[in-house]
Motif scaffolding. Structure first.
Motif, short mmCIF file in Angstrom:
data_model
loop_
_atom_site.label_atom_id
_atom_site.label_comp_id
_atom_site.label_asym_id
_atom_site.label_seq_id
_atom_site.Cartn_x
_atom_site.Cartn_y
_atom_site.Cartn_z
N TYR A 3 47.18 -4.99 -41.23
CA TYR A 3 47.24 -6.16 -40.37
C TYR A 3 47.17 -5.82 -38.89
CZ TYR A 3 48.54 -8.77 -44.55
OH TYR A 3 48.54 -9.34 -45.78
N SER A 4 46.73 -4.61 -38.55
CA SER A 4 46.72 -4.25 -37.13
C SER A 4 45.86 -5.20 -36.29
CB SER A 4 46.28 -2.79 -36.94
OG SER A 4 45.02 -2.54 -37.54
N PRO A 5 44.67 -5.66 -36.75
CA PRO A 5 43.95 -6.66 -35.93
C PRO A 5 44.74 -7.95 -35.77
CG PRO A 5 42.48 -5.68 -37.56
CD PRO A 5 43.87 -5.27 -37.92
N THR A 6 45.41 -8.38 -36.86
CA THR A 6 46.22 -9.60 -36.80
C THR A 6 47.40 -9.44 -35.87
OG1 THR A 6 45.58 -10.10 -39.08
CG2 THR A 6 47.47 -11.30 -38.18
N ILE A 7 48.06 -8.27 -35.93
CA ILE A 7 49.21 -8.01 -35.07
C ILE A 7 48.77 -8.00 -33.60
CG2 ILE A 7 50.95 -6.29 -34.43
CD1 ILE A 7 50.99 -5.46 -37.41
N ALA A 25 41.05 2.01 -32.72
CA ALA A 25 41.68 3.10 -31.96
C ALA A 25 42.97 3.54 -32.63
CB ALA A 25 41.93 2.65 -30.53
N ILE A 26 43.74 2.56 -33.14
CA ILE A 26 44.99 2.87 -33.84
C ILE A 26 44.70 3.62 -35.13
CG2 ILE A 26 46.94 1.82 -35.05
CD1 ILE A 26 46.85 -0.38 -32.87
N ALA A 27 43.63 3.23 -35.84
CA ALA A 27 43.25 3.94 -37.07
C ALA A 27 42.84 5.37 -36.78
CB ALA A 27 42.11 3.19 -37.76
N ALA A 28 42.15 5.58 -35.66
CA ALA A 28 41.77 6.94 -35.27
C ALA A 28 43.01 7.77 -34.96
CB ALA A 28 40.84 6.89 -34.05
N LEU A 29 44.00 7.15 -34.33
CA LEU A 29 45.26 7.84 -34.03
C LEU A 29 45.96 8.24 -35.33
CD1 LEU A 29 47.27 8.68 -31.82
CD2 LEU A 29 48.28 6.40 -31.99
N ASN A 30 45.87 7.39 -36.34
CA ASN A 30 46.45 7.70 -37.64
C ASN A 30 45.79 8.93 -38.25
OD1 ASN A 30 48.08 7.04 -40.06
ND2 ASN A 30 46.09 6.62 -40.97
N ALA A 31 44.47 9.03 -38.14
CA ALA A 31 43.75 10.18 -38.68
C ALA A 31 44.15 11.47 -37.96
CB ALA A 31 42.25 9.94 -38.58
N VAL A 32 44.22 11.40 -36.64
CA VAL A 32 44.61 12.58 -35.85
C VAL A 32 46.04 13.01 -36.19
CG1 VAL A 32 45.06 13.44 -33.52
CG2 VAL A 32 43.01 12.07 -33.97
#
Length: 205
Positions: A3-7, A25-32
């Motif tokens: 729900y990150s886009p919704t949040i 960008a948040i998903a990329a941070l999760n991968a890193v």
């Protein structure tokens, strides 16, 4: 993550394109963060990494809750919207290197050999059922009690997780499967000097 886009939109960013960009960008941070966790898990220790991750998660959720409470009061919504996005990014930054990989690693190490397959399957099932419950209930709970209150509820659950890790989760870094099994036996049936030495060894950095 679901729900990150919704949040992001709840935080005041009404543009679908901007919300999607921030969530990517948040998903990329999760991968890193997950890649960092792969390195830290054998250098920092499972239990210490989980606890540091959970402490960061609690702080991030409290910050998220404060941002949404402040935003709903109508004061400086743009500023608090950015604070909410920052808190969401901090949540992922703390979660991904710790509570992302650590439970799966510990889950593969703590069971006796004859039960490892069954217990691992049960743990994975509980994880994904819990995942489903959170995913299906988040928007309903946020609608019922407010987004800020919802993140406070999640922060309280994370505090309970800290207590659980401190009390029940052994440090398995550097221990063999047989040594971990011996720790569980001694916890169930009593302590011995041999087990105490194993516990001390497991808690060494």
């Amino acid at each position: 993550m679901y729900y990150s886009p919704t949040i992001v939109q709840m935080a005041g960013f009404k543009s679908n394109q901007l919300a999607l960009l921030l969530s990517l960008a948040i998903a990329a941070l999760n991968a890193v963060g997950t890649i960092v966790g792969i390195y830290l898990i054998d250098h920092f220790g499972r239990k210490k990494l989980a606890l540091s991750s959970l402490f960061g998660v609690v702080l991030s959720l409290v910050l998220l809750a404060w941002a949404f409470f402040s935003e709903s009061s109508g004061s400086s919504s743009g500023l608090y919207g950015w604070i909410a996005v920052l808190a969401l990014a901090l949540y992922i930054a703390f979660y991904s290197p710790g509570m992302g990989p650590v439970p799966w690693t510990v889950n593969s190490e703590v069971y006796p050999e004859q039960y490892r397959g069954t217990c691992g399957g049960m743990s994975a099932t509980v994880n994904w059922v819990s995942n489903l419950i959170v995913a299906q209930s988040f928007l309903s709970v946020a609608d019922a009690v407010g987004t800020g209150a919802t993140f406070l509820i999640l922060a309280c659950i994370a505090v309970l997780a800290i207590v659980f890790v401190i009390v029940f989760v052994p440090e398995t870094q550097g221990l063999t499967f047989l040594e971990v099994e011996q720790i569980w036996k001694e916890r169930a049936w009593g302590t011995s000097s041999n087990t105490e030495s194993l516990l001390e060894h497991g808690n060494d950095p």
